[in-house]
Design a protein around this motif. Structure first.
Motif, PDB file in Angstrom:
ATOM      1  N   ALA A 146       0.835  -1.205   0.000  1.00 19.42           N
ATOM      2  CA  ALA A 146       0.000   0.000   0.000  1.00 19.42           C
ATOM      3  C   ALA A 146       0.866   1.250   0.000  1.00 19.42           C
ATOM      4  O   ALA A 146       0.547   2.248  -0.669  1.00 19.42           O
ATOM      5  CB  ALA A 146      -0.933  -0.006   1.205  1.00 19.42           C
ATOM      6  N   THR A 147       1.977   1.226   0.743  1.00 19.99           N
ATOM      7  CA  THR A 147       2.879   2.382   0.790  1.00 19.99           C
ATOM      8  C   THR A 147       3.513   2.629  -0.577  1.00 19.99           C
ATOM      9  O   THR A 147       3.554   3.767  -1.064  1.00 19.99           O
ATOM     10  CB  THR A 147       3.971   2.162   1.845  1.00 19.99           C
ATOM     11  OG1 THR A 147       3.362   2.020   3.141  1.00 19.99           O
ATOM     12  CG2 THR A 147       4.944   3.332   1.872  1.00 19.99           C
ATOM     13  N   ARG A 191       2.416   1.642  -3.454  1.00 14.58           N
ATOM     14  CA  ARG A 191       1.354   2.040  -4.376  1.00 14.58           C
ATOM     15  C   ARG A 191       1.005   3.515  -4.177  1.00 14.58           C
ATOM     16  O   ARG A 191       0.828   4.265  -5.141  1.00 14.58           O
ATOM     17  CB  ARG A 191       0.127   1.162  -4.120  1.00 14.58           C
ATOM     18  CG  ARG A 191      -1.021   1.345  -5.092  1.00 14.58           C
ATOM     19  CD  ARG A 191      -2.230   0.535  -4.643  1.00 14.58           C
ATOM     20  NE  ARG A 191      -3.315   0.582  -5.594  1.00 14.58           N
ATOM     21  CZ  ARG A 191      -3.597  -0.351  -6.483  1.00 14.58           C
ATOM     22  NH1 ARG A 191      -2.847  -1.438  -6.526  1.00 14.58           N
ATOM     23  NH2 ARG A 191      -4.615  -0.220  -7.305  1.00 14.58           N
ATOM     24  N   GLY A 192       0.907   3.944  -2.917  1.00 12.52           N
ATOM     25  CA  GLY A 192       0.609   5.342  -2.634  1.00 12.52           C
ATOM     26  C   GLY A 192       1.692   6.280  -3.138  1.00 12.52           C
ATOM     27  O   GLY A 192       1.401   7.348  -3.689  1.00 12.52           O
ATOM     28  N   CYS A 227       1.392   6.612  -6.889  1.00 11.95           N
ATOM     29  CA  CYS A 227       0.257   7.475  -7.243  1.00 11.95           C
ATOM     30  C   CYS A 227       0.584   8.932  -6.960  1.00 11.95           C
ATOM     31  O   CYS A 227       0.267   9.836  -7.751  1.00 11.95           O
ATOM     32  CB  CYS A 227      -0.989   7.059  -6.468  1.00 11.95           C
ATOM     33  SG  CYS A 227      -1.634   5.430  -6.906  1.00 11.95           S
ATOM     34  N   GLY A 285       0.327  10.854  -1.493  1.00 13.00           N
ATOM     35  CA  GLY A 285      -0.424   9.814  -2.190  1.00 13.00           C
ATOM     36  C   GLY A 285      -0.718   8.610  -1.317  1.00 13.00           C
ATOM     37  O   GLY A 285      -1.679   7.866  -1.578  1.00 13.00           O
ATOM     38  N   ILE A 286       0.084   8.403  -0.268  1.00 13.91           N
ATOM     39  CA  ILE A 286      -0.158   7.280   0.640  1.00 13.91           C
ATOM     40  C   ILE A 286      -1.497   7.459   1.348  1.00 13.91           C
ATOM     41  O   ILE A 286      -2.196   6.476   1.640  1.00 13.91           O
ATOM     42  CB  ILE A 286       0.988   7.161   1.658  1.00 13.91           C
ATOM     43  CG1 ILE A 286       2.321   6.920   0.929  1.00 13.91           C
ATOM     44  CG2 ILE A 286       0.724   6.044   2.658  1.00 13.91           C
ATOM     45  CD1 ILE A 286       3.527   6.941   1.842  1.00 13.91           C
ATOM     46  N   TYR A 321      -4.159   8.533   0.166  1.00 18.87           N
ATOM     47  CA  TYR A 321      -5.273   8.092  -0.677  1.00 18.87           C
ATOM     48  C   TYR A 321      -5.558   6.609  -0.476  1.00 18.87           C
ATOM     49  O   TYR A 321      -6.716   6.182  -0.556  1.00 18.87           O
ATOM     50  CB  TYR A 321      -4.974   8.373  -2.151  1.00 18.87           C
ATOM     51  CG  TYR A 321      -6.133   8.029  -3.061  1.00 18.87           C
ATOM     52  CD1 TYR A 321      -7.317   8.746  -3.009  1.00 18.87           C
ATOM     53  CD2 TYR A 321      -6.049   6.976  -3.971  1.00 18.87           C
ATOM     54  CE1 TYR A 321      -8.386   8.432  -3.821  1.00 18.87           C
ATOM     55  CE2 TYR A 321      -7.108   6.656  -4.795  1.00 18.87           C
ATOM     56  CZ  TYR A 321      -8.272   7.387  -4.717  1.00 18.87           C
ATOM     57  OH  TYR A 321      -9.336   7.065  -5.530  1.00 18.87           O
ATOM     58  N   GLN A 322      -4.517   5.826  -0.216  1.00 19.55           N
ATOM     59  CA  GLN A 322      -4.723   4.400   0.024  1.00 19.55           C
ATOM     60  C   GLN A 322      -5.549   4.175   1.291  1.00 19.55           C
ATOM     61  O   GLN A 322      -6.448   3.323   1.314  1.00 19.55           O
ATOM     62  CB  GLN A 322      -3.375   3.683   0.140  1.00 19.55           C
ATOM     63  CG  GLN A 322      -2.519   3.757  -1.107  1.00 19.55           C
ATOM     64  CD  GLN A 322      -3.205   3.178  -2.324  1.00 19.55           C
ATOM     65  OE1 GLN A 322      -3.695   2.052  -2.287  1.00 19.55           O
ATOM     66  NE2 GLN A 322      -3.274   3.932  -3.410  1.00 19.55           N
ATOM     67  N   VAL A 377      -3.913  10.969  -9.171  1.00 20.12           N
ATOM     68  CA  VAL A 377      -3.680   9.939  -8.152  1.00 20.12           C
ATOM     69  C   VAL A 377      -4.725   8.830  -8.280  1.00 20.12           C
ATOM     70  O   VAL A 377      -4.397   7.639  -8.253  1.00 20.12           O
ATOM     71  CB  VAL A 377      -3.708  10.562  -6.740  1.00 20.12           C
ATOM     72  CG1 VAL A 377      -3.792   9.469  -5.674  1.00 20.12           C
ATOM     73  CG2 VAL A 377      -2.476  11.421  -6.512  1.00 20.12           C
ATOM     74  N   ASP A 383      -4.072   4.960  -9.481  1.00 18.61           N
ATOM     75  CA  ASP A 383      -4.473   3.856  -8.607  1.00 18.61           C
ATOM     76  C   ASP A 383      -5.344   2.863  -9.371  1.00 18.61           C
ATOM     77  O   ASP A 383      -5.200   1.652  -9.210  1.00 18.61           O
ATOM     78  CB  ASP A 383      -5.227   4.408  -7.397  1.00 18.61           C
ATOM     79  CG  ASP A 383      -5.540   3.336  -6.375  1.00 18.61           C
ATOM     80  OD1 ASP A 383      -4.593   2.793  -5.783  1.00 18.61           O
ATOM     81  OD2 ASP A 383      -6.723   3.030  -6.166  1.00 18.61           O
ATOM     82  N   GLU A 437      -6.571  -3.429  -5.480  1.00 18.02           N
ATOM     83  CA  GLU A 437      -5.742  -3.194  -4.309  1.00 18.02           C
ATOM     84  C   GLU A 437      -5.407  -4.510  -3.621  1.00 18.02           C
ATOM     85  O   GLU A 437      -6.138  -5.472  -3.697  1.00 18.02           O
ATOM     86  CB  GLU A 437      -6.450  -2.301  -3.284  1.00 18.02           C
ATOM     87  CG  GLU A 437      -6.937  -0.997  -3.860  1.00 18.02           C
ATOM     88  CD  GLU A 437      -8.391  -1.079  -4.241  1.00 18.02           C
ATOM     89  OE1 GLU A 437      -9.179  -0.296  -3.691  1.00 18.02           O
ATOM     90  OE2 GLU A 437      -8.734  -1.930  -5.081  1.00 18.02           O
TER      91      GLU A 437
END
Length: 218
Positions: free
Chosen positions: A25-26, A28-29, A32, A100-101, A103-104, A163, A167, A173
């Protein structure tokens, strides 16, 4: 003794799985956020080309006030234009990617993508309205020029939209296996988007009565 050992092993496995989910998740954020920051940078360059050479600030996110805010927080004082530019780019790209993190986290809390993107945009714009006056020595937002407010709103809309689109492009996810919301597995949706029926009685809902419901092996 054996149940205790099994429980400890299961706990370690769960922790490793949770760590992988959090790490994914980190990453990915950050990806993004980097895409969103790149989009903001490109649109800012376009604004600069369209308006020509001028000292008039149209967006505080691309102004010296970014470096001023960073210097206030980090307690550093660049002594040259080169140092100020380096500090600006460090904050612009580092902070922009890190946001952006968030947003996750919002996506996990808000089921609707449009709603999550709206919450994210509102949060980003609120931070700009609050942090620049507090740390960057700008006027309060109600004293900003109308064109500055308009550009700020547009820039953060570009950031939030990019973003969200990034994603989406990265695919489904990664969810916590223990949360029951994994996108694959016995309890997840099938290829048609319908939830699979899971039964507790041996042989029901399975093609072969000897098939293992937990591992999928015969």
């Amino acid at each position: 003794m054996i149940p205790s050992t099994v429980g400890q092993a299961a706990g370690r496995t769960a922790k490793r799985a949770a760590g992988r989910v959090a790490g994914g998740a980190t990453a990915r954020g950050l990806a993004c956020g980097l895409a969103g920051t790149s989009a903001m940078t490109l649109t800012a360059a376009l604004y600069a080309r369209l308006r020509g050479e001028t000292d008039r600030i149209l967006d505080y996110d691309t102004s010296e006030h970014v470096a001023i805010a960073a210097a206030t927080v980090l307690r550093v004082h660049p002594r040259s234009d080169t140092g100020e530019r380096a500090l600006f780019h460090l904050v612009h790209w580092g902070y922009g990617s890190a946001v952006g993190i968030a947003y996750q986290a919002i996506r996990h809390a808000v089921p609707s993508r449009p709603a999550a993107a709206s919450v994210f945009f509102t949060g980003c714009q609120t931070m700009a309205f609050v942090l620049f006056p507090l740390l960057g020595r700008t006027p309060p937002p109600w004293r900003w020029r109308r064109d500055v407010i308009a550009i700020s709103l547009l820039q953060h809309a570009v950031y939030a939209a990019t973003v969200d689109l990034t994603d989406r492009a990265l695919g489904p996810e990664v969810r916590d296996p223990g949360s029951g919301s994994s996108l694959a597995g016995p309890a997840g949706p099938d290829s048609a988007g319908r939830p699979r029926r899971v039964t507790t009685q041996a042989g029901q809902g399975l093609r072969g009565a000897s098939r293992c419901p937990g591992c999928g092996a015969a």
